[in-house]
Design a protein around this motif. Sequence first.
Motif, mmCIF file in Angstrom:
data_model
loop_
_atom_site.group_PDB
_atom_site.id
_atom_site.type_symbol
_atom_site.label_atom_id
_atom_site.label_comp_id
_atom_site.label_asym_id
_atom_site.label_seq_id
_atom_site.Cartn_x
_atom_site.Cartn_y
_atom_site.Cartn_z
ATOM 1 N N LYS A 1 28.152 36.748 27.792
ATOM 2 C CA LYS A 1 27.667 35.503 27.177
ATOM 3 C C LYS A 1 28.163 34.278 27.962
ATOM 4 N N GLN A 2 29.420 34.304 28.321
ATOM 5 C CA GLN A 2 30.000 33.164 29.042
ATOM 6 C C GLN A 2 29.348 33.003 30.422
ATOM 7 N N LEU A 3 29.133 34.125 31.107
ATOM 8 C CA LEU A 3 28.500 34.047 32.434
ATOM 9 C C LEU A 3 27.039 33.615 32.311
ATOM 10 N N ARG A 4 26.351 34.109 31.296
ATOM 11 C CA ARG A 4 24.954 33.680 31.096
ATOM 12 C C ARG A 4 24.887 32.191 30.774
ATOM 13 N N ALA A 5 25.837 31.713 29.990
ATOM 14 C CA ALA A 5 25.867 30.279 29.673
ATOM 15 C C ALA A 5 26.058 29.466 30.953
ATOM 16 N N ALA A 6 26.904 29.964 31.845
ATOM 17 C CA ALA A 6 27.117 29.268 33.123
ATOM 18 C C ALA A 6 25.818 29.226 33.925
ATOM 19 N N HIS A 7 25.112 30.354 33.979
ATOM 20 C CA HIS A 7 23.854 30.393 34.721
ATOM 21 C C HIS A 7 22.816 29.477 34.079
ATOM 22 N N LYS A 8 22.754 29.475 32.759
ATOM 23 C CA LYS A 8 21.799 28.619 32.050
ATOM 24 C C LYS A 8 22.071 27.152 32.361
ATOM 25 N N LEU A 9 23.319 26.773 32.296
ATOM 26 C CA LEU A 9 23.722 25.397 32.594
ATOM 27 C C LEU A 9 23.299 24.999 34.003
ATOM 28 N N ALA A 10 23.669 25.843 34.955
ATOM 29 C CA ALA A 10 23.462 25.489 36.361
ATOM 30 C C ALA A 10 21.969 25.455 36.704
ATOM 31 N N THR A 11 21.179 26.338 36.124
ATOM 32 C CA THR A 11 19.755 26.317 36.479
ATOM 33 C C THR A 11 19.050 25.127 35.840
ATOM 34 N N SER A 12 19.672 24.484 34.842
ATOM 35 C CA SER A 12 19.032 23.324 34.215
ATOM 36 C C SER A 12 19.362 22.026 34.948
ATOM 37 N N LEU A 13 20.200 22.109 35.980
ATOM 38 C CA LEU A 13 20.673 20.900 36.662
ATOM 39 C C LEU A 13 20.601 21.088 38.186
ATOM 40 N N PRO A 14 20.558 19.990 38.928
ATOM 41 C CA PRO A 14 20.557 20.111 40.399
ATOM 42 C C PRO A 14 21.945 20.432 40.946
ATOM 43 N N VAL A 15 22.356 21.664 40.787
ATOM 44 C CA VAL A 15 23.672 22.107 41.243
ATOM 45 C C VAL A 15 23.589 23.604 41.478
ATOM 46 N N GLU A 16 24.384 24.093 42.445
ATOM 47 C CA GLU A 16 24.411 25.538 42.702
ATOM 48 C C GLU A 16 25.644 26.154 42.051
ATOM 49 N N LEU A 17 25.449 27.319 41.484
ATOM 50 C CA LEU A 17 26.535 28.023 40.809
ATOM 51 C C LEU A 17 27.040 29.190 41.648
ATOM 52 N N ALA A 18 28.355 29.337 41.703
ATOM 53 C CA ALA A 18 28.980 30.578 42.177
ATOM 54 C C ALA A 18 29.755 31.113 40.986
ATOM 55 N N SER A 19 29.333 32.234 40.433
ATOM 56 C CA SER A 19 29.969 32.702 39.201
ATOM 57 C C SER A 19 30.954 33.834 39.493
ATOM 58 N N THR A 20 32.039 33.827 38.744
ATOM 59 C CA THR A 20 33.137 34.770 38.977
ATOM 60 C C THR A 20 33.539 35.449 37.673
ATOM 61 N N LEU A 21 33.722 36.737 37.739
ATOM 62 C CA LEU A 21 34.208 37.492 36.579
ATOM 63 C C LEU A 21 35.730 37.447 36.543
ATOM 64 N N LEU A 22 36.264 36.867 35.480
ATOM 65 C CA LEU A 22 37.723 36.805 35.297
ATOM 66 C C LEU A 22 38.106 37.429 33.953
ATOM 67 N N SER A 23 37.637 38.635 33.733
ATOM 68 C CA SER A 23 38.017 39.305 32.475
ATOM 69 C C SER A 23 39.522 39.573 32.437
ATOM 70 N N ALA A 24 40.118 39.786 33.594
ATOM 71 C CA ALA A 24 41.570 40.002 33.657
ATOM 72 C C ALA A 24 42.286 38.655 33.681
ATOM 73 N N HIS A 25 42.069 37.888 32.630
ATOM 74 C CA HIS A 25 42.662 36.548 32.495
ATOM 75 C C HIS A 25 43.796 36.591 31.476
ATOM 76 N N ALA A 26 43.560 37.286 30.374
ATOM 77 C CA ALA A 26 44.574 37.442 29.330
ATOM 78 C C ALA A 26 44.256 38.725 28.575
ATOM 79 N N LEU A 27 45.249 39.214 27.860
ATOM 80 C CA LEU A 27 45.047 40.450 27.102
ATOM 81 C C LEU A 27 44.406 40.104 25.757
ATOM 82 N N PRO A 28 43.209 40.636 25.485
ATOM 83 C CA PRO A 28 42.556 40.290 24.217
ATOM 84 C C PRO A 28 43.212 41.020 23.046
ATOM 85 N N PRO A 29 43.076 40.479 21.837
ATOM 86 C CA PRO A 29 43.723 41.095 20.661
ATOM 87 C C PRO A 29 43.305 42.550 20.459
#
Length: 408
Positions: free
Chosen positions: A156-184
Amino acid sequence: MDSVRDTLWINTRIATCDAHQPEPYGAVHGHALWLRGTHIHALLPQEQAVREFAGRGEVIDAQGCWLTPGFIDCHTHLVYGGNRAAEWAQRLQGVPYTQIAMAGGGILSTVRATRALDEDELALASLARLKALMAEGVTTVEIKSGYGLTLHDEIKQLRAAHKLATSLPVELASTLLSAHALPPEFSDDSDGYIRHICDVILPAVAREHLAEAVDVFCESVGFSPAQTRRVFEAATAHGLRVKGHVEQLSNLGGAQLVAEFSGLSADHIEYLDDAGVAALAKAGTVAVLLPGAYYFLGETQKPPVAKLRAAGVAMAVATDLNPGTSPFASIRLAMNQACVLFGLTPEEALLGVTRHAAQALGRATSHGRLAAGCVADLLLWDIEHPAEIMYALGTNPLSRRLFRGTEG
Ligand code: DI6
Ligand code: FE
């Protein structure tokens, strides 16, 4: 059959940021920049350019203003829900970030706020941040996941990033950072979460082409070098490049690990040691400096800039835009901080958001320079000296911004 638009920029001072141009800032004088459609066609001595261009399209008189490449913010976490102002107020009372993180605050509080939003709401919540970066000249932005921490929420977060970037004059480089914190869901089972990332999240994200690189927070409050290695192995097996949040709060040798996997960049690196510097130099991995987090956390350990410089490691500068440690949607502030706090020269800071940031995103041949063949992402600045770009904040000397040859 003349659908491709040619434009010629004349009477401009050009900071090409190109290593082939020997002057500071890669500056060239008396030259004109010829754009064809979405790319740079040529950089030529002005008289020659005007002669060859005659009748081919629009000539734009820049009246002595400076041109630079479009800026590249190569490290952000700008898609998230909520904010952490209350936590900041706590920290100002003396509660350390690591303690807040261990008590379930910190990153996990943003995880809760991010999970509570759907894809459209998340994109909307992040829109103003991206627009603020763009208003200062950002034309390419890296955005990480890492506030979802489930298959559903990371996607969902990555799709939101893609949605945002395609709606604006900007290029996106998206990165998976699932190993950011330990989820509950995996508390007390961090190896289990790493397995879940490697076996489930990463393959799904790769299959849907939602990320081009994989990042890990390799830190005592994040994941161990052994766990980082497992994620890097999985990323490599799926054809994704790697990068790391490494040596931010301590030295665990994460930079060597990134280098071992021919990583794009090692980011933060306040605690980088000599072996780490040597490893980055050998691998051609970019050192990404994030002075916003250093500043906002009140850190005192600075990245070894002089050693990186001496070793010829390319240094990029980025905002690290995130709600916990660097809530600043300003690439010009990051440049200013890199100079004042870390001792970069204004030229190094400019290269840090252009040529070197492009390298940190695997775009060295096409982005971050004003040279024939590169994308026509460029900025026109109403300034006398390039240092003005990062010198006086609060006003913005950017007068025109082109993305792929089109103003906007
Ligand atoms: N290091 C950071 O500075 C950010 N993430 C990371 O791995 C902090 C992100 C946050 O606090 O929300
Ligand atoms: Fe970060």
